[in-house]
Design a protein around this motif. Sequence first.
Motif, short mmCIF file in Angstrom:
data_model
loop_
_atom_site.label_atom_id
_atom_site.label_comp_id
_atom_site.label_asym_id
_atom_site.label_seq_id
_atom_site.Cartn_x
_atom_site.Cartn_y
_atom_site.Cartn_z
N TYR A 263 0.68 -1.07 -0.01
CA TYR A 263 -0.03 -0.05 0.16
C TYR A 263 1.04 1.31 0.10
O TYR A 263 2.08 1.25 0.20
N ALA A 264 0.30 2.14 -0.50
CA ALA A 264 0.91 3.53 -0.59
C ALA A 264 1.21 4.09 0.93
O ALA A 264 0.20 4.08 1.76
N GLU A 265 2.33 4.57 1.31
CA GLU A 265 2.63 4.74 2.72
C GLU A 265 1.86 6.31 2.92
O GLU A 265 1.65 6.25 4.33
N ASP A 266 1.66 7.11 1.98
CA ASP A 266 1.06 8.18 2.32
C ASP A 266 0.33 8.92 1.16
O ASP A 266 0.30 8.09 0.23
N PHE A 267 -0.40 9.85 1.49
CA PHE A 267 -1.37 10.36 0.19
C PHE A 267 -0.48 10.93 -0.69
O PHE A 267 -0.98 10.90 -1.99
#
Length: 254
Positions: free
Chosen positions: A148-152
Amino acid sequence: MTNTDFSAPRDITPNRMGTAGFALSIGYTILFILYAIVAEAIANAGIHMTDSVFSYLSMVLILNVWLLGLIFSIGGLRSQPKGKAIAGLIISLLPIILFLFTAIIVSPQISTPIRFENELKERKTQAIERIKDVRTAQRAFRAEYQRYAEDFDELERFLHANPTELRCDIEQLRYIPNSDNEFIMETGFTKTSSNRTGPFIEVRAPYKLFLDTIKYRREIIDLIDDEVNNFNRYPGIKFGSMEEANNEVGNWEG
């Protein structure tokens, strides 16, 4: 020496208007009580009479008697004796006083929880729609990178390079609707039920971040307390879990 004739009749003129006002105010009170008793009996019998002819005619009669009582009582204040006119005026003004008391004191106490429930439902629905977009974007990211992407910021860069069907603009994805607050997002790796290491994600929006905490402070405190202590649930909207991979299940889905 003054000779006073105590046997001479006094000149007393009855205050007919004041008496009529008093009588009408009493009459309206009796009619209202009788109407309430009959209405209660009919309701207990399972008959709905809200829009019935009986209900309409009864209220018209009661209102007319009340209005005439008020008018005659006010008119009776111009003549002596004023006792019955004053009594009739007080009785006639009681419904107005009760109405104002209800509107100013009681009504807000009743309407505030209703307004809060409506706002909670509306804002909760909007938050769920937005967090679904976050989940859709993260699923697309995971399909590409097996994590998953770590942040936006990372997630937005991916979306610009890999267009994904969302309900909102990419730049708005991170924000909880009706606020300037961002969703709280945590990602990483954890062991699955089969003792294998896999990616995990948890994205959440606490109630206090998207509800009006100034206008509904007491209601929100009670809501959070109820969710945590009585239902053992997260006080807000979220999907995924920090403890295990759970296929990004949302707490609104279970």
